[in-house]
Design an enzyme around this catalytic site. Structure first.
Site, PDB file in Angstrom:
ATOM      1  CD  GLU A 108      -2.913  -1.297   2.194  1.00 21.69           C
ATOM      2  OE1 GLU A 108      -4.165  -1.044   1.998  1.00 21.69           O
ATOM      3  OE2 GLU A 108      -2.411  -1.364   3.365  1.00 21.69           O
ATOM      4  CD  GLU A 128      -3.208  -6.307   3.551  1.00 23.26           C
ATOM      5  OE1 GLU A 128      -2.852  -5.244   3.610  1.00 23.26           O
ATOM      6  OE2 GLU A 128      -3.593  -6.921   2.668  1.00 23.26           O
TER       7      GLU A 128
END
Length: 255
Positions: A108, A128
């Site tokens: 990210e 995740e």
């Protein structure tokens, strides 16, 4: 406590190296705080930012030891997403030079850059959901902007990790370089950027980040500012003078 970043400042650029090699440069609160300090500086002293990682790893993700203990209130505060947003909004371009793992929060962080280059060793993705959480620091909206909704959906819903060739084919990386050449390649991109008008570069980034409903009006207003600038007049005059000199040389050579 050891600093989480190594910072090199030059006149026209800043190089930030994520430097927690014992945990593969996992992003912890100290690193977030230091990245905020970098943003404080670059929001006021505009320089191109190059972000890379130490010891053949960009960032393996958020620090799971800290992440496990964070609460719902911590999630709402957006610890990582806030600093990644600041990096994305910096007034000059951000280049991510990615080697090895860029996973979870590390991916990210790379998504927040304007330009991403890598090495053949790159492994990128957002696992995740395998940890019972979502990629909540920009992946669900930045990744679709970069690779398209279908490909982003596949990566985020499966948690699949892609290699460098696939990342290049998808446009997640714009070029691949051998590890020893990666930082030089990032500097070469920065050289090209810094050779251009700084204000024109900053306003180009502003236009790129603007929402679709702001176009085309935003380009016209930004262009209006530049059309009245001394920099535009100086650079265009120099361009025309170079053309005149080339024409004179060609004429002399043809005699």
């Amino acid at each position: 406590m050891a600093e989480a970043l190594r910072i090199e400042r030059r006149v026209d650029r800043t190089v930030v190296t994520l430097d927690r090699p014992a945990v593969r440069n996992a992003i912890d609160q100290a690193m977030v705080d230091e990245l905020h300090a970098v943003c404080d500086e670059l929001e006021n002293t505009q320089r191109v930012l190059i972000i890379t990682g130490a010891d053949g790893v960009f960032a393996s993700g958020a620090d799971i030891g800290q992440l496990r203990d964070r609460t719902a209130d911590d999630a709402r505060h957006g610890i990582n997403s806030t600093v990644f947003g600041r990096i994305r909004e910096l007034p000059m371009p951000v280049i991510a030079a990615v080697d090895g793992y860029a996973l979870g929060g590390g991916a990210e962080l790379a998504y927040a850059a304007d330009i991403r280059i890598g090495t053949p060793r790159v492994r990128m993705g957002n696992p995740e959901t395998g940890l019972g959480i979502i990629a909540a620091a920009g992946a669900t909206w930045r990744l679709p902007e970069i690779v398209g909704h279908a490909r982003a959906s596949e990566l985020l819903l499966t948690g699949r990790i892609i290699d460098a060739d696939e990342a290049l084919a998808w446009g997640l990386l714009s070029s691949l370089h051998e590890p020893d050449d990666l930082l030089d390649a990032a500097h070469a991109i920065a050289d090209r950027i810094c050779a251009n008008g700084a204000r024109a570069t900053a306003l180009t980034k502003r236009a790129l980040l603007a929402s679709p409903d702001q176009h085309p009006a935003i380009e016209l207003e930004l262009q209006a500012e530049l059309f009245d600038s001394d920099e535009k007049h100086r650079r265009m005059t120099a361009f025309l003078e170079r053309g005149e000199r080339r024409a004179q040389r060609r004429e002399e050579e043809s005699r």
